[in-house]
Design a protein around this motif. Structure first.
Motif, PDB file in Angstrom:
ATOM      1  N   LEU A  28      -8.845  -3.981  -3.723  1.00  0.00           N
ATOM      2  CA  LEU A  28      -9.634  -4.507  -4.835  1.00  0.00           C
ATOM      3  C   LEU A  28     -11.077  -4.025  -4.827  1.00  0.00           C
ATOM      4  O   LEU A  28     -11.819  -4.288  -5.765  1.00  0.00           O
ATOM      5  CB  LEU A  28      -9.610  -6.042  -4.799  1.00  0.00           C
ATOM      6  N   ALA A  29     -11.486  -3.325  -3.788  1.00  0.00           N
ATOM      7  CA  ALA A  29     -12.875  -2.852  -3.697  1.00  0.00           C
ATOM      8  C   ALA A  29     -12.968  -1.447  -4.278  1.00  0.00           C
ATOM      9  O   ALA A  29     -12.047  -0.653  -4.180  1.00  0.00           O
ATOM     10  CB  ALA A  29     -13.339  -2.850  -2.249  1.00  0.00           C
ATOM     11  N   GLY A  30     -14.082  -1.134  -4.890  1.00  0.00           N
ATOM     12  CA  GLY A  30     -14.314   0.215  -5.379  1.00  0.00           C
ATOM     13  C   GLY A  30     -13.824   0.428  -6.794  1.00  0.00           C
ATOM     14  O   GLY A  30     -13.273  -0.456  -7.442  1.00  0.00           O
ATOM     15  N   ASP A  31     -14.045   1.637  -7.276  1.00  0.00           N
ATOM     16  CA  ASP A  31     -13.652   2.028  -8.628  1.00  0.00           C
ATOM     17  C   ASP A  31     -12.325   2.760  -8.562  1.00  0.00           C
ATOM     18  O   ASP A  31     -12.236   3.815  -7.946  1.00  0.00           O
ATOM     19  CB  ASP A  31     -14.718   2.956  -9.232  1.00  0.00           C
ATOM     20  N   ALA A  32     -11.294   2.220  -9.198  1.00  0.00           N
ATOM     21  CA  ALA A  32      -9.970   2.838  -9.177  1.00  0.00           C
ATOM     22  C   ALA A  32      -9.905   3.991 -10.173  1.00  0.00           C
ATOM     23  O   ALA A  32     -10.204   3.820 -11.346  1.00  0.00           O
ATOM     24  CB  ALA A  32      -8.898   1.807  -9.496  1.00  0.00           C
ATOM     25  N   ILE A  33      -9.541   5.172  -9.672  1.00  0.00           N
ATOM     26  CA  ILE A  33      -9.378   6.354 -10.508  1.00  0.00           C
ATOM     27  C   ILE A  33      -8.060   7.011 -10.113  1.00  0.00           C
ATOM     28  O   ILE A  33      -7.901   7.469  -8.985  1.00  0.00           O
ATOM     29  CB  ILE A  33     -10.541   7.358 -10.302  1.00  0.00           C
ATOM     30  N   ASP A  34      -7.114   7.057 -11.036  1.00  0.00           N
ATOM     31  CA  ASP A  34      -5.814   7.686 -10.779  1.00  0.00           C
ATOM     32  C   ASP A  34      -5.137   7.154  -9.517  1.00  0.00           C
ATOM     33  O   ASP A  34      -4.592   7.914  -8.724  1.00  0.00           O
ATOM     34  CB  ASP A  34      -5.964   9.209 -10.678  1.00  0.00           C
ATOM     35  N   GLY A  35      -5.192   5.868  -9.307  1.00  0.00           N
ATOM     36  CA  GLY A  35      -4.518   5.262  -8.163  1.00  0.00           C
ATOM     37  C   GLY A  35      -5.295   5.334  -6.863  1.00  0.00           C
ATOM     38  O   GLY A  35      -4.840   4.849  -5.844  1.00  0.00           O
ATOM     39  N   GLU A  36      -6.455   5.968  -6.873  1.00  0.00           N
ATOM     40  CA  GLU A  36      -7.293   6.032  -5.686  1.00  0.00           C
ATOM     41  C   GLU A  36      -8.590   5.293  -5.953  1.00  0.00           C
ATOM     42  O   GLU A  36      -9.031   5.198  -7.087  1.00  0.00           O
ATOM     43  CB  GLU A  36      -7.598   7.489  -5.321  1.00  0.00           C
ATOM     44  N   SER A  37      -9.174   4.769  -4.895  1.00  0.00           N
ATOM     45  CA  SER A  37     -10.426   4.030  -5.039  1.00  0.00           C
ATOM     46  C   SER A  37     -11.525   4.706  -4.247  1.00  0.00           C
ATOM     47  O   SER A  37     -11.293   5.238  -3.166  1.00  0.00           O
ATOM     48  CB  SER A  37     -10.282   2.600  -4.530  1.00  0.00           C
ATOM     49  N   ILE A  38     -12.707   4.656  -4.795  1.00  0.00           N
ATOM     50  CA  ILE A  38     -13.887   5.110  -4.081  1.00  0.00           C
ATOM     51  C   ILE A  38     -14.624   3.855  -3.626  1.00  0.00           C
ATOM     52  O   ILE A  38     -15.059   3.058  -4.448  1.00  0.00           O
ATOM     53  CB  ILE A  38     -14.789   5.979  -4.970  1.00  0.00           C
ATOM     54  N   VAL A  39     -14.717   3.679  -2.315  1.00  0.00           N
ATOM     55  CA  VAL A  39     -15.370   2.508  -1.744  1.00  0.00           C
ATOM     56  C   VAL A  39     -16.703   2.943  -1.154  1.00  0.00           C
ATOM     57  O   VAL A  39     -16.765   3.893  -0.376  1.00  0.00           O
ATOM     58  CB  VAL A  39     -14.495   1.861  -0.644  1.00  0.00           C
ATOM     59  N   HIS A  40     -17.743   2.280  -1.547  1.00  0.00           N
ATOM     60  CA  HIS A  40     -19.073   2.584  -1.029  1.00  0.00           C
ATOM     61  C   HIS A  40     -19.307   1.756   0.233  1.00  0.00           C
ATOM     62  O   HIS A  40     -19.240   0.533   0.200  1.00  0.00           O
ATOM     63  CB  HIS A  40     -20.143   2.301  -2.087  1.00  0.00           C
TER      64      HIS A  40
END
Length: 178
Positions: A28-40
């Motif tokens: 649930l953390a980060g921005d979901a893009i194409d099934g992947e998330s970028i977590v800072h």
């Protein structure tokens, strides 16, 4: 996993950190893009890429490891979480190399019992190089290096009635010839 307060932490910081970890674990953390998330990841807990990053991490999580090997809960209270099995292998190899004593190397089986029908295809498809390169969850690596005092975790249920179950953590005490 159990979180505990350090010298400079307060209870709210610990709660916020625990919630952040749970969000990452639940996806649930980060921005979901194409099934992947970028977590800072906050810079104060990020290990910067350097020549000694893995050594620094091991020294931080397992301070003065050689002096603390005989302490019963030393490994129980510490863990390094890794994103891939290749990272797990790197950490395990680095930690084992740092232990004193003679190592023993155990190799997995690297041949296939081929059936008569497609024997040539099976022998090509499952060459020793391919079999030795398999690295997946639930299987030990092809080359397992162990030393006395090394912590190990069982990957299969061996003897449940005596507590030798998947996930049981043990410590190698001595080499015995069986």
């Amino acid at each position: 996993m159990r979180l505990s307060l350090g010298e400079n932490n307060n209870i709210q910081e610990l709660r916020n950190f625990a919630e952040w970890l749970l969000k990452i674990g639940d996806g649930l953390a980060g921005d979901a893009i194409d099934g992947e998330s970028i977590v800072h990841i906050p810079s104060d807990i990020l290990i910067k890429k350097s020549e000694t990053a893995l050594d620094d991490l091991i020294d931080f999580v397992y301070p003065d490891i050689l002096s603390n090997l005989s302490i019963e809960n030393y490994f129980k209270d510490r863990v390094i979480l890794a994103p891939t099995l290749d990272c797990v292998t790197d950490v395990n190899n680095k930690m084992t190399a740092g232990l004193l004593g003679q190592e023993r190397v155990y190799l997995s089986s690297d041949s296939v019992c081929a059936e008569e029908g497609n024997m040539e295809f099976e022998l090509d498809a499952f060459s020793p190089e391919i079999l030795n390169g398999i690295n997946c969850s639930g299987l030990p690596p092809h080359k397992l290096v162990l030393k006395v005092d090394a912590p190990v975790m069982l990957l299969q249920n061996i003897d449940q009635t005596n507590g030798l179950c998947n996930g049981t953590r043990c410590k190698l005490e001595e080499w015995k010839i069986m």
